[in-house]
Design an enzyme around this catalytic site. Structure first.
Site, PDB file in Angstrom:
ATOM      1  N   CYS A   1      55.414  46.262  82.094  1.00  0.00           N
ATOM      2  CA  CYS A   1      54.819  45.800  80.842  1.00  0.00           C
ATOM      3  C   CYS A   1      55.621  44.680  80.182  1.00  0.00           C
ATOM      4  CB  CYS A   1      54.658  46.965  79.879  1.00  0.00           C
ATOM      5  SG  CYS A   1      53.688  48.309  80.589  1.00  0.00           S
TER       6      CYS A   1
ATOM      7  N   HIS B   1      56.497  46.033  70.442  1.00  0.00           N
ATOM      8  CA  HIS B   1      55.882  46.500  71.679  1.00  0.00           C
ATOM      9  C   HIS B   1      54.816  47.537  71.321  1.00  0.00           C
ATOM     10  CE1 HIS B   1      55.400  47.150  75.899  1.00  0.00           C
ATOM     11  NE2 HIS B   1      55.867  48.388  75.872  1.00  0.00           N
TER      12      HIS B   1
ATOM     13  N   GLU C   1      61.613  52.438  69.503  1.00  0.00           N
ATOM     14  CA  GLU C   1      61.607  51.058  69.030  1.00  0.00           C
ATOM     15  C   GLU C   1      61.870  51.013  67.534  1.00  0.00           C
ATOM     16  OE1 GLU C   1      58.925  46.956  69.383  1.00  0.00           O
ATOM     17  OE2 GLU C   1      57.991  48.898  69.836  1.00  0.00           O
TER      18      GLU C   1
ATOM     19  N   LYS D   1      48.591  45.598  69.709  1.00  0.00           N
ATOM     20  CA  LYS D   1      47.954  46.494  70.684  1.00  0.00           C
ATOM     21  C   LYS D   1      46.957  47.416  69.995  1.00  0.00           C
ATOM     22  CE  LYS D   1      51.653  46.628  74.179  1.00  0.00           C
ATOM     23  NZ  LYS D   1      52.647  45.723  73.557  1.00  0.00           N
TER      24      LYS D   1
ATOM     25  N   HIS E   1      46.675  48.056  75.447  1.00  0.00           N
ATOM     26  CA  HIS E   1      47.904  47.653  76.151  1.00  0.00           C
ATOM     27  C   HIS E   1      47.521  46.984  77.463  1.00  0.00           C
ATOM     28  CE1 HIS E   1      51.802  47.416  77.714  1.00  0.00           C
ATOM     29  NE2 HIS E   1      52.208  48.677  77.632  1.00  0.00           N
TER      30      HIS E   1
ATOM     31  N   PHE F   1      58.201  50.001  82.185  1.00  0.00           N
ATOM     32  CA  PHE F   1      58.684  51.032  83.097  1.00  0.00           C
ATOM     33  C   PHE F   1      59.776  50.440  83.981  1.00  0.00           C
ATOM     34  CE2 PHE F   1      54.616  53.878  83.412  1.00  0.00           C
ATOM     35  CZ  PHE F   1      54.797  54.246  82.092  1.00  0.00           C
TER      36      PHE F   1
END
Length: 415
Positions: free
Chosen positions: A165, A304, A315, A336, A341, A400
């Protein structure tokens, strides 16, 4: 001496619009692009919602015959890149006719997963020697970059960064460094993804990463106490990055400047972020240092903000430590909430939005945010955005594998 890098072209295909103006109108209106999946039959699957691209006139960007040789993610990439090139004015420019110092880094987290699924079925039915001769070039993750380079004769660097991502953020950051350090003058940078497929949705569902919500307004809800996972989106974003003097020499319109790039790795777990967001914090500090600014110079963060329990809380903890003197001063939102996403394309779509936010002086909203979470105690911009002068903005992307990227956007100034 480091060279300045500016943004002179924007292109985007997304669940909330298929060009920069349509997307910006959606951002200002707080429009959510999430709805029932129509690309395939979801009756046998738990997840029913996604952020699909709608009403894209692909033939405005790609010849029909050529598009048949491209996976959906590459089609999106070509549309976004064509928009960005047209927007930049470079297609009409006679400068650098050889284009030896023009390049492209167009990323994807997964690549042609739709093609892989379709050709697997075809192979099982007709025999594997009967799969499409375009199967391999349609499915590999670097082919969007290759198609873009071929179309525009970009003879400089051509690459695709795959960091889940964070892929498109690395593409933009690496392009920024490439120009800043003197290796090129123009880069097409971004990412594309088309992962709303039965297998991909099933995989993330099994991982318990996707929201099972059936109400589009309560599905992708970053930082909300009732969040239950992310919502898959699809699309592409492309930015034209250009050396400042090169852009000024042709009187190009400058949206914003990229002034910093932080990149590191949690090296902790294949899917979970490091505890308390320590890797994300270090990454943001690296970006601030690279840009030569302090936390108090930052007015906005496009987080994010995936709408998963762990990401949002980690975060948030990282942001609060960096802005410890006044953590509620800096405005934070996750776009998002509108787009879902987009995996490897998410940072590119968010970069297009952030560049316009900096240029226009408007902070985007986190739509459908209703229930504050004490673990995400930030100045979250809820539901509707509003005008604010933005000197510097950060855009975070985490993937990831522990990949972390932060980009710093600066309001364009003449020097």
């Amino acid at each position: 001496m480091s060279r300045r890098v500016v943004i002179t072209g924007l292109g985007i295909v997304s669940p909330i619009g298929n060009d920069k103006d349509e997307v910006w109108s959606s951002v200002k209106a707080g429009r959510c692009g999430i709805g029932p999946i129509t690309l395939y039959d979801t009756s046998e699957q738990k997840v029913k919602l996604a952020g699909e691209v709608k009403n894209l006139d692909l033939e405005a960007y790609v010849d029909r015959r050529e598009s048949r040789k491209m996976d959906r993610y590459t089609q999106f990439a070509m549309a976004a890149a064509e928009q960005a090139m047209r927007d930049s004015g470079l297609l009409e420019s006679s400068a650098d006719a050889s284009r030896d110092r023009w390049g492209v880094i167009m990323s994807s987290g997964i690549g042609g997963i739709g093609t892989i699924e379709n050709e697997k079925v075809r192979g099982m039915e007709k025999g594997y020697d009967r799969v499409s001769p375009y199967f391999i070039p349609m499915s590999i993750a670097n082919m969007a970059a290759g198609h873009i380079a071929i179309r525009y004769g970009l003879h400089g660097m051509c690459a695709s960064v795959v960091t889940a991502c964070a892929s498109a953020a690395n593409a933009i950051g690496d392009s920024f460094r490439h120009i800043r350090d003197g290796y090129g003058d123009v880069m097409v940078a971004g990412g594309a993804e088309a992962a709303i497929t039965p297998l991909c949705i099933g995989g993330f569902t099994s991982l318990k990463a996707l929201s099972p919500a059936t109400d589009p307004e309560r599905a992708s809800i970053p930082f909300d106490a009732e969040r239950s996972g992310f919502v898959m989106g699809e699309g592409a974003g492309a930015l034209i990055l250009e050396e400042y003097e090169h852009a000024r020499a042709r009187n190009a319109h400058i949206y914003a400047e990229i002034s910093g790039y932080g990149v590191n790795c949690d090296a902790y777990h294949i899917t979970a972020p490091s505890p308390e967001g320590t890797g994300a914090e270090k990454c943001m500090r690296l970006a601030l240092e690279d840009a030569g600014i302090a936390p108090e110079d930052v007015d906005y963060i496009n987080a994010h903000g995936t709408s998963t329990r762990m990401n949002d809380s980690c975060e948030s903890a990282a942001i609060r430590r960096i802005f410890a003197d006044d953590p509620l001063r800096v405005r934070v939102s996750s776009t998002k909430s509108m787009t879902g996403h987009l995996l490897g394309a998410s940072a590119a779509v968010e970069a297009v939005i952030t560049a316009q936010a900096v240029e226009k002086g408007f902070v985007p909203p986190t739509v459908n945010y209703r229930v504050p979470d004490p673990e995400c105690n930030l100045n979250v911009v809820p539901r509707q955005g509003y005008p604010v002068k933005i000197r510097y903005a950060l855009s975070n992307s985490f993937g990831f594998g522990g990949h972390n990227v932060t980009l710093v956007f600066r309001k364009a100034i003449e020097q």
